[in-house]
Motif scaffolding. Structure first.
Motif, mmCIF file in Angstrom:
data_model
loop_
_atom_site.group_PDB
_atom_site.id
_atom_site.type_symbol
_atom_site.label_atom_id
_atom_site.label_comp_id
_atom_site.label_asym_id
_atom_site.label_seq_id
_atom_site.Cartn_x
_atom_site.Cartn_y
_atom_site.Cartn_z
ATOM 1 N N TYR A 34 -15.470 5.897 16.799
ATOM 2 C CA TYR A 34 -15.813 5.210 18.053
ATOM 3 C C TYR A 34 -17.174 4.521 17.979
ATOM 4 N N GLN A 35 -17.948 4.856 16.955
ATOM 5 C CA GLN A 35 -19.284 4.254 16.818
ATOM 6 C C GLN A 35 -19.504 3.908 15.345
ATOM 7 N N SER A 36 -18.741 2.911 14.861
ATOM 8 C CA SER A 36 -18.788 2.575 13.431
ATOM 9 C C SER A 36 -20.187 2.117 13.009
ATOM 10 N N PHE A 37 -20.987 1.621 13.968
ATOM 11 C CA PHE A 37 -22.332 1.146 13.624
ATOM 12 C C PHE A 37 -23.203 2.257 13.059
ATOM 13 N N LEU A 38 -22.842 3.526 13.326
ATOM 14 C CA LEU A 38 -23.681 4.631 12.838
ATOM 15 C C LEU A 38 -23.765 4.647 11.314
ATOM 16 N N LEU A 39 -22.744 4.085 10.638
ATOM 17 C CA LEU A 39 -22.749 4.068 9.169
ATOM 18 C C LEU A 39 -23.791 3.099 8.609
ATOM 19 N N HIS A 40 -24.371 2.304 9.477
ATOM 20 C CA HIS A 40 -25.389 1.338 9.032
ATOM 21 C C HIS A 40 -26.805 1.867 9.227
ATOM 22 N N TYR A 41 -26.907 3.126 9.622
ATOM 23 C CA TYR A 41 -28.232 3.705 9.878
ATOM 24 C C TYR A 41 -28.363 5.053 9.193
ATOM 25 N N THR A 42 -29.622 5.508 9.045
ATOM 26 C CA THR A 42 -29.847 6.924 8.823
ATOM 27 C C THR A 42 -30.550 7.441 10.077
ATOM 28 N N LEU A 43 -30.159 8.635 10.522
ATOM 29 C CA LEU A 43 -30.647 9.147 11.807
ATOM 30 C C LEU A 43 -31.629 10.291 11.583
ATOM 31 N N GLU A 44 -32.769 10.221 12.237
ATOM 32 C CA GLU A 44 -33.680 11.370 12.224
ATOM 33 C C GLU A 44 -33.632 11.999 13.599
ATOM 34 N N ILE A 45 -33.056 13.193 13.654
ATOM 35 C CA ILE A 45 -32.819 13.847 14.952
ATOM 36 C C ILE A 45 -33.805 15.001 15.090
ATOM 37 N N SER A 46 -34.470 15.051 16.226
ATOM 38 C CA SER A 46 -35.406 16.150 16.446
ATOM 39 C C SER A 46 -35.194 16.661 17.871
ATOM 40 N N SER A 47 -35.047 17.980 17.989
ATOM 41 C CA SER A 47 -34.570 18.525 19.254
ATOM 42 C C SER A 47 -35.305 19.795 19.636
ATOM 43 N N HIS A 48 -35.479 20.044 20.913
ATOM 44 C CA HIS A 48 -35.940 21.376 21.354
ATOM 45 C C HIS A 48 -35.343 21.715 22.714
ATOM 46 N N ASN A 49 -35.303 23.018 23.004
ATOM 47 C CA ASN A 49 -34.769 23.493 24.281
ATOM 48 C C ASN A 49 -35.913 23.973 25.161
ATOM 49 N N THR A 50 -35.731 23.879 26.476
ATOM 50 C CA THR A 50 -36.768 24.421 27.374
ATOM 51 C C THR A 50 -36.553 25.913 27.596
#
Ligand code: PMV
Length: 357
Positions: free
Chosen positions: A99-115
């Motif tokens: 559903y999001q083929s454009f994602l293959l054109h990027y590298t993703l840096e994901i950073s997350s935290h919970n409250t």
């Protein structure tokens, strides 16, 4: 494949893109327990969207010279790289790249935290998947502009593919997921907002009592699987749909005397499924039962409309209207905190859903 959710722009302009979103946790009043592939619920469910218990996720999308075959990403959680989070995310990206083929054109840096406190037993998959889906949709809307409604709908759709209950964390004060005659426009694919909610429920409070902060004894993945050969599965799915039907008019009228038994019964029905599955589990702890008993006696003695619900664990969600918050908080402090690990609880309330940070 859901055609209307497929990304269609063939030549999107690729730049570095950075975005940060917050998504809250939610607490189901009518529980989802049992599914079929691809992450479709066996019954409809309905939840309060929470407010202060949320995940904040930042994603930096860096364009690649040549597209990859699978989505390339790094995941940092609370400041540390987390290889243990990769398998769930890899599966998620495998599902959504259609559903999001454009994602293959990027590298993703994901950073997350919970409250909310780490390993508090509060489920974080709903808030974390919803926050990530919101970041992905933010980029998609840059590459191919769309209406706010479609953006929210597809955010719920993507979040659902990561974790079913995450589909219900997108907007407040309540969302329903799963096709059901009592909820207009409801669908198994996305969660929808529940309309015409009585004001009493728009500021409802939820204090989460941390009875057991350990790792969940049964992952929800295994729990859903156990419903496949469960002797009471069909009755349970029908019962949940009936309870949802009974709850909808109550949410509109604000009748708390009718609200309480539906909500408490749902919590116990969920646990009854675990106690009667093969293998069987008891996810409540002795202190869970002490708390339930104490809530029942307090309610009988004072007539204050406080009730409980449970997730797939020992923690107790204490639900009450805002106008009795003072009395209920005093009761929690004097009678319930002694049943919690280190007297810990999280005071939360109904919220509005995802937000750009
Ligand atoms: O979204 P999952 O697969 O983690 O399942 C959630 C199941 C419950 O939290 C127990 C109930 C619900 O509807 O949120």
């Amino acid at each position: 494949m859901e055609q209307r959710f497929i990304f269609k722009n063939r030549k999107p302009r690729l730049d570095v893109f950075h975005t940060v979103w917050q998504a809250p946790s939610n607490i189901a009043l009518i529980k989802y327990w049992g599914k079929t592939a691809p992450q479709l619920p066996k019954n409809a469910s309905l939840s309060f969207t929470l407010s202060d218990a949320f995940t904040q996720t930042a994603v930096t999308f860096k364009p690649l010279k040549t597209p990859t075959e699978t989505v390339s990403f790094r995941i940092v959680f609370e400041g540390e790289e987390k290889p243990s989070f990769r398998p769930k995310l890899e599966t998620f990206f495998e599902q959504i790249v259609l559903y999001q083929s454009f994602l293959l054109h990027y590298t993703l840096e994901i950073s997350s935290h919970n409250t909310f406190p780490h390993s508090s037993g509060i489920a974080s998959s709903a808030s974390s998947m919803a926050a990530l889906a919101a970041c992905l949709m933010d980029l998609e809307a840059q590459l191919s502009p769309m209406s706010e409604d479609l953006k929210k709908e597809k955010t719920s759709f993507l979040a659902r593919l990561g974790s079913g209950s995450a589909s219900r964390s997108i907007q407040g004060p309540m969302m329903a997921w799963g096709a059901h005659e009592a909820i207009p426009h409801s669908s198994d694919l996305v969660a929808v907002g529940v309309d015409a909610i009585h004001p009493v429920f728009q500021s409802y409070c939820d204090t989460i009592l941390l009875v057991d902060k350990g790792q969940k004894q049964v992952s929800s993945t295994l729990g859903h699987q156990l419903m496949h050969n469960h002797p009471y599965a069909e009755q349970r799915f029908a019962q949940a749909n009936r309870q949802l039907k009974n709850l909808v008019p109550v949410l509109q009228s604000g009748d708390l005397d009718a609200f309480i038994p539906i909500v408490e019964k749902e919590a116990l029905d969920l646990h009854a499924m675990m106690m009667t599955s093969d293998p069987y589990f008891i996810l409540m702890q002795p202190n869970t039962l002490h708390i339930i008993q104490a809530i029942w006696s307090f309610r009988t003695k004072t007539n204050i409309p406080v009730c409980f619900t449970l997730d797939a664990g020992a923690n107790v969600h204490v639900l009450y209207p805002k106008n009795v918050a003072k009395e209920v908080m005093a009761f929690i402090e004097s009678d319930l905190l002694s049943f919690c690990e280190n007297r810990q609880c999280v005071h939360d309330r109904v919220g509005v859903g995802i937000k750009k940070a």
